[in-house]
Design a protein around this motif. Sequence first.
Motif, PDB file in Angstrom:
ATOM      1  N   PHE A   5      -0.831   0.972   1.777  1.00 30.34           N
ATOM      2  CA  PHE A   5      -0.272   0.458   3.027  1.00 30.34           C
ATOM      3  C   PHE A   5      -1.185  -0.654   3.526  1.00 30.34           C
ATOM      4  CE2 PHE A   5       1.476   4.776   2.844  1.00 30.34           C
ATOM      5  CZ  PHE A   5       2.810   4.511   3.090  1.00 30.34           C
ATOM      6  N   ASN A   6      -0.607  -1.822   3.755  1.00 31.70           N
ATOM      7  CA  ASN A   6      -1.386  -3.018   4.065  1.00 31.70           C
ATOM      8  C   ASN A   6      -1.577  -3.199   5.570  1.00 31.70           C
ATOM      9  OD1 ASN A   6      -2.706  -5.496   3.695  1.00 31.70           O
ATOM     10  ND2 ASN A   6      -0.779  -6.611   3.952  1.00 31.70           N
ATOM     11  N   THR A   7      -2.823  -3.506   5.972  1.00 30.20           N
ATOM     12  CA  THR A   7      -3.108  -3.774   7.386  1.00 30.20           C
ATOM     13  C   THR A   7      -3.861  -5.086   7.576  1.00 30.20           C
ATOM     14  OG1 THR A   7      -5.176  -2.499   7.258  1.00 30.20           O
ATOM     15  CG2 THR A   7      -3.193  -1.314   7.972  1.00 30.20           C
ATOM     16  N   CYS A  11       1.603  -9.097   2.913  1.00 30.94           N
ATOM     17  CA  CYS A  11       1.830  -8.083   1.885  1.00 30.94           C
ATOM     18  C   CYS A  11       2.109  -8.742   0.541  1.00 30.94           C
ATOM     19  CB  CYS A  11       3.022  -7.201   2.264  1.00 30.94           C
ATOM     20  SG  CYS A  11       2.715  -6.096   3.642  1.00 30.94           S
ATOM     21  N   HIS A  16       1.118  -3.649  -2.495  1.00 29.08           N
ATOM     22  CA  HIS A  16       1.385  -3.069  -1.171  1.00 29.08           C
ATOM     23  C   HIS A  16       2.800  -2.498  -1.107  1.00 29.08           C
ATOM     24  CE1 HIS A  16      -1.620  -6.313   0.230  1.00 29.08           C
ATOM     25  NE2 HIS A  16      -2.253  -5.158   0.174  1.00 29.08           N
ATOM     26  N   TYR A 219       7.666   4.732   3.948  1.00 27.60           N
ATOM     27  CA  TYR A 219       6.848   5.896   3.607  1.00 27.60           C
ATOM     28  C   TYR A 219       7.336   6.562   2.315  1.00 27.60           C
ATOM     29  CZ  TYR A 219       4.582   5.669   8.223  1.00 27.60           C
ATOM     30  OH  TYR A 219       3.858   5.269   9.323  1.00 27.60           O
ATOM     31  N   ASN A 250       2.066   0.712   9.319  1.00 24.71           N
ATOM     32  CA  ASN A 250       1.216   0.695   8.131  1.00 24.71           C
ATOM     33  C   ASN A 250      -0.169   1.266   8.402  1.00 24.71           C
ATOM     34  OD1 ASN A 250       2.348  -0.842   5.570  1.00 24.71           O
ATOM     35  ND2 ASN A 250       3.229  -1.848   7.365  1.00 24.71           N
ATOM     36  N   ARG A 254      -1.839   4.433   6.604  1.00 27.96           N
ATOM     37  CA  ARG A 254      -3.090   4.282   5.865  1.00 27.96           C
ATOM     38  C   ARG A 254      -4.082   5.381   6.240  1.00 27.96           C
ATOM     39  NH1 ARG A 254      -4.900  -0.271   3.148  1.00 27.96           N
ATOM     40  NH2 ARG A 254      -7.122  -0.258   2.659  1.00 27.96           N
TER      41      ARG A 254
END
Length: 517
Positions: A5-7, A11, A16, A219, A250, A254
């Motif tokens: 999960f990209n933060t 992406c 991701h 998810y 996200n 994460r």
Amino acid sequence: MPRTFNTAGPCRPEIHYMLPPERRLPGVRALIDQQAYFVLHAPRQVGKTTSLLTLGKQLTAEGRFAAVMVSMEMGAAFPDDIGAAEGAILEGWRDRTQAWLPPDLQPPPWPEAPAGSRIGAALKQWAVACPRPLVVFLDEIDALRDQVLVSVLRQLRNGHANRPGGFPWSLALVGLRDVRDYKVASGGSDHLGTSSPFNIKVESITLRDFDRDEVASLYAQHTDETGQDFEVAAVDRAFALTQGQPWLVNALARQLVEVVAPDRSRPVTAADVERAKGILIERQDTHLDSLAERLHEPRIRAIVEPMLAGTTPDRLPEDDVRFAIDLGLVRQSTAGGLEVANPIYREVIVRHLLVSTRASLPQIQPTWLDAKGRLVPKKLLTAFLSFWKQHGEVLQGTATWQEVAAHLVLMAFLHRVANGGGSVEREYAIGRGRMDLRLTYGADTLAIEVKTWRTGDKKNPVAQGLKQFDEYLEGTGLDTGWLVIFDQRAGAGSLAKRTRTETAVTGSGRKVTVVWG
């Protein structure tokens, strides 16, 4: 290796989890087909860059267009030098196009041109040389200011009539705000006021947040790759806390899969989501911290402070309201009026305002617990009354915003209670006339409604408070709680004199403790 999960940053589908971008960009392909110049504006960290980078890559791969997103941000370092800003922007474009376009679609060497015409000349040369119609997304356009911004917009308008052979087929301005709200310092105004000098736009569109099903879909990608399921209640709670804000969705996930529930053999639960929320709020990552810092701006304070107080503010400038909405900090509620965009932002705002007051709290012994460590509401009430009489006046002076100083002191006290193993949730919005709090400690929950009796208010607020509290209690499934009224009228007497309690009954027969302070 499963994706993550990209933060941070755009992406990338190979590493991701991400959703198809066009799902949240309805109508963009139609605008491009129509050779339209348009505006895409949305808050930070909602996926604008990811969506348009991906769309550009798709359009290019389909073979009809040469499409790419380039950034204007490099020019922001030169607010008073149009030529230097243009040079920095074009250098950034060169790097981006080399990374995202095949060699035959990349721009030729930028032409020599006078300052104030270099962006237009570069786009013209590129469109002429490119073997396909050129589609350009100009990201971070509102990073530019003043005459640099005006110059770029005028160059785009000037070249518009020469499309598609001599200028991009389609072009989008991408940023935080709509074009009419871009900041300039000319003509006696600090913003454009209208779309001029970019009155060639066909439409202004925005990028919406995820809906509940999209959160579930995102998810589910983790489930497919790792086998770890998200329980339905966990997805519901994640959506409720984030309201689909993409970075929060996200970031929460994460924390869930890397910190709270790293064991892939067990599902993620709603209780896990609560733990991840607490971690996320405590971490105060860059996105959340930058939003909290906005509270120091007078125009943001003028909107958020009445929310905490539950009052109706004086007339708010339309531009300030739009700005707060464009930040993603607040939204129009379904019931009317403004509210904070999601529960996590609500918590971040209050915690930021509580820093000074919490730091000033005296040592307080947890006399509100029984021998088994359970919360005893009567003991808690006694502890609060003692605390308020002794420290309330002084601590209100430490509050960041004096209009809601009493609210902040009460919440600082409740946070001290919750630190032993509980949590505090709050609801507030403009014009609600109160703040609703819910203290949860282990298996026990205490509902609290907070109102203020100010100078000029003709009616005693107890009757209205009981009616409102009745509705709140019904929604929480609780039968009792505290109705806290801070009497701040001139001549109300000393804090010690006006601090007292009484018992009242709501219209539906619920017994409530009215706490005066």
